[in-house]
Motif scaffolding. Structure first.
Motif, mmCIF file in Angstrom:
data_model
loop_
_atom_site.group_PDB
_atom_site.id
_atom_site.type_symbol
_atom_site.label_atom_id
_atom_site.label_comp_id
_atom_site.label_asym_id
_atom_site.label_seq_id
_atom_site.Cartn_x
_atom_site.Cartn_y
_atom_site.Cartn_z
ATOM 1 N N PHE A 79 16.388 -6.390 21.235
ATOM 2 C CA PHE A 79 15.375 -7.357 20.823
ATOM 3 C C PHE A 79 15.955 -8.393 19.847
ATOM 4 C CE2 PHE A 79 12.547 -3.949 22.213
ATOM 5 C CZ PHE A 79 11.478 -4.630 22.748
ATOM 6 N N SER A 80 17.201 -8.222 19.439
ATOM 7 C CA SER A 80 17.844 -9.084 18.429
ATOM 8 C C SER A 80 16.983 -9.280 17.184
ATOM 9 C CB SER A 80 18.161 -10.472 18.991
ATOM 10 O OG SER A 80 18.733 -10.400 20.241
ATOM 11 N N ILE A 81 16.608 -8.180 16.565
ATOM 12 C CA ILE A 81 15.820 -8.270 15.325
ATOM 13 C C ILE A 81 16.690 -7.762 14.183
ATOM 14 C CG2 ILE A 81 13.625 -7.640 14.229
ATOM 15 C CD1 ILE A 81 12.734 -6.568 16.969
ATOM 16 N N ARG A 82 16.617 -8.422 13.032
ATOM 17 C CA ARG A 82 17.358 -7.930 11.864
ATOM 18 C C ARG A 82 16.716 -6.657 11.342
ATOM 19 N NH1 ARG A 82 18.213 -11.776 7.060
ATOM 20 N NH2 ARG A 82 19.077 -9.857 6.236
ATOM 21 N N SER A 83 17.542 -5.827 10.706
ATOM 22 C CA SER A 83 16.976 -4.556 10.265
ATOM 23 C C SER A 83 17.602 -4.056 8.976
ATOM 24 C CB SER A 83 17.161 -3.508 11.354
ATOM 25 O OG SER A 83 18.536 -3.353 11.651
#
Ligand code: SF4
Ligand code: SF4
Lengths: 297, 287
Positions: A215-219
């Protein structure tokens, strides 16, 4: 508007307790969405008032009219799920097995089978005890398609955030990597993992990280029970660094989480002990991210 | 005999119990432990042995030949929105497909033949006398149920009634749990004595009653919260099969991926108690 999702991969890492504390700290500046619809526990900490409730329908179930059935067995031969059972020459639907595909209905020569939509849960719009809008749900037992219910809860939360001019939606996601988590992650801006330094904790974090990558989300990650095993802790921190997951904070094993839960309180309102302090700092960090990281929708 | 170990809430100690119970029983009997928590299969982390078999698990999904009259019946037939007609194309969403075959078999031009699609891997491991089978859902696949159901088929085809089969079920109360426990002879619900544990236990009990299953409860981290879980079980006449005390050593061993019963006698005692109540023990133990 920013969507922050709290997930854990593995259950029992204290995700809901952390989520509860953040909800408490965010006061009425947030909209809260409990998307862990399978085991929705957040309401026990946030005291929602169930202002509005709506039925949730999903999936169909085959219903057989015995008077019209001529016992030809056409349904039995097409069903892939053992949904049709024959007993001494008569047929009946085994509701627990029926997937609701409707194939039997299409091949029945006498129209003896009807498909009925199932009410499988309810979802609610509430005001939480800190005054924020909270959207949550209760999924009926054995229900299917929790992913769709998650999407519905989220959409409702978005609608409220827009209407109330709130900048942050805080989302409690479910364990696993299946449809419910996929739904919770879609559209998110930041993911907070809550994990523990155990072989299972690391294993599950790795799997769910791969999903989040897609999903290419920062975490970022909160390590709960960080003093459980120092070797596992090292392994976990190395993995996080390699995977580009920010280390938000570590919380030592602390039974006040349970003590707070017993009183129906979030940890930060229960006491001001060390774990609470860590959570307060963590929330500041996460909020900062939400405020500074641009791209406000 | 098939026993499913389940819990409404995740992280209550389901895997600890499943791996311990099966390892211990396998010292005297033929046991197969099956990890059906296919989204997050963890049991393997506690099982040391050699892999003896591995295979892909597929589900059948339709594929469009690209050559049809575009009547659009398939779209109308599919109850799961996995087939959509867009302009002059038939688009398929295999993650949503339930493999009911309807679109494929009812297509007047046979333009939707079924093709296998990999949804996971099944591995078998021999650990001493214990046979361990796990299935792992491919990342990005959304449905656990077809993988669970095919894993159970594999078990039924390879192991007869002489084996004790233990399923480590997925957490929660939705369809994967039902699939995992529907053909079990007995279900063990693992819970914690906390408000979250109790709330999720009640949901799990509702599922078991709806399925008309024989079931009992194991309380893990006993002493941590309050007595509400025990009171509830008492009121509902649900047997409490064992109570595993809230012991930091257990959490530490678990964190390291160790089996617990060999190191902690109190844990083993509870395990024996559980085995006796399930009538699984072969010898009368003096404990
Ligand atoms: S609707 Fe589908 S699953 Fe249900 S009984 Fe009919 S053919 Fe079987
Ligand atoms: S096989 Fe059934 S579920 Fe799959 S695409 Fe065809 S109609 Fe839909």
């Amino acid at each position: 508007m920013k969507e922050i999702v709290v997930i854990s991969g593995k259950g029992g890492t204290g995700k809901t307790s952390v989520m509860g504390s953040f909800s408490y700290l965010g006061k009425s500046d947030l909209v809260i969405a409990d998307c862990d619809v399978d085991a929705a526990d957040l309401h026990m900490l946030l005291g929602p008032d169930y202002q509005r409730s709506e039925d949730y329908y999903s999936g169909e179930l085959a219903i057989l009219d015995q008077d019209k059935c001529i016992n030809c067995g056409a349904c039995l031969s097409v069903c892939q799920f053992d949904g049709i059972q024959s007993e001494n020459g008569t047929f009946r639907i085994e509701a627990m097995n029926c997937e609701g595909c409707g194939y039997c209905q299409r091949v029945c020569p006498t129209n003896a089978i009807q498909m009925e939509t199932q009410k499988v849960g309810e979802w609610y719009t509430s005001s939480s005890k800190v005054g924020s809008t909270m959207v949550h749900a209760k999924l009926g037992v054995g229900a299917e398609n929790s992913g769709r219910l998650v999407a519905q809860v989220k959409n409702e939360a978005r609608r409220h955030a827009k209407k109330e001019g709130k900048e942050i939606i805080l989302i409690d996601g479910s364990p696993g990597i299946g449809c419910a988590v996929n739904s919770a992650l879609s559209g998110a801006d930041y993911v907070v993992f809550v994990t523990e330094p155990s072989v299972s904790g690391i294993h599950d974090l790795k799997r769910v990280t791969e999903l989040v990558k897609g999903f290419s989300i920062r975490s970022g990650c909160i390590i709960n029970k960080c003093d459980l095993n120092s070797q596992m802790l090292d392994e976990l921190i190395t993995f996080m660094a390699d995977a580009g997951i920010e280390h938000i904070a570590s919380i030592p094993y602390d039974e006040t989480f349970t003590a707070a839960m017993l009183e129906g309180k979030t940890l930060v309102e229960y006491d001001k002990g060390p774990a609470s302090q860590v959570l307060i700092k963590s929330w500041e960090k996460i909020k900062q991210f939400a405020e500074t990281e641009g791209c406000l929708k | 005999m098939k026993i499913a170990i389940a819990s409404g809430k995740g992280g209550t100690g389901k895997t600890t119990l499943a791996t311990s119970l099966s390892s211990h029983l396998s010292e005297t009997q033929d046991v197969v432990l099956v990890d059906l928590d296919v989204e997050e299969p963890n049991s393997r982390l506690f099982i040391r042995g050699d892999q003896t078999h591995s295979q892909s698990i597929c589900k059948q999904v339709p594929e469009w030949t690209g050559d049809c009259s575009l009547c659009g019946q398939c779209q109308e037939i599919c109850n799961f929105n996995a087939v959509i007609k867009v302009g002059t194309q038939i688009m398929l969403f295999p993650e949503l497909c339930h493999s009911c075959r309807a679109c494929s078999e009812l297509c007047p031009e046979s333009a939707l033949p079924l093709k296998p699609r990999k949804i996971g891997m099944l591995n078998q491991i021999q650990a001493g006398n214990l046979i361990f089978v796990e299935s792992r859902l491919e990342i990005g696949e959304q449905q656990a149920v077809p993988l669970i159901s095919q894993t159970k088929d594999y078990i039924d085809n390879h192991f007869d009634e002489s084996y004790i089969i233990i399923y480590d079920s997925p957490p929660g109360t939705s369809c994967p749990v039902i699939e995992a426990s529907k053909d079990a002879d007995f279900v063990i619900l693992v819970t914690e004595p906390t408000p979250f544990g109790l709330y999720d236990l009640k949901l799990a009990v509702e599922v078991m009653r709806k399925m008309k299953k024989d079931f009992g409860v194991v309380v893990n981290r006993d002493g941590l919260g309050n007595n509400d879980v025990l009171d509830y079980c008492d009121m509902e006449t649900i047997p409490v099969l064992a109570r595993i005390s809230n012991d930091r050593r257990i959490a530490e061993l678990y964190a390291a991926g160790e089996l617990i019963f060999s190191t902690i006698p109190e844990f083993k005692e509870q395990l024996l108690l559980l085995e006796r109540s399930l009538e699984l023990s072969t010898v009368v133990d003096p404990v």
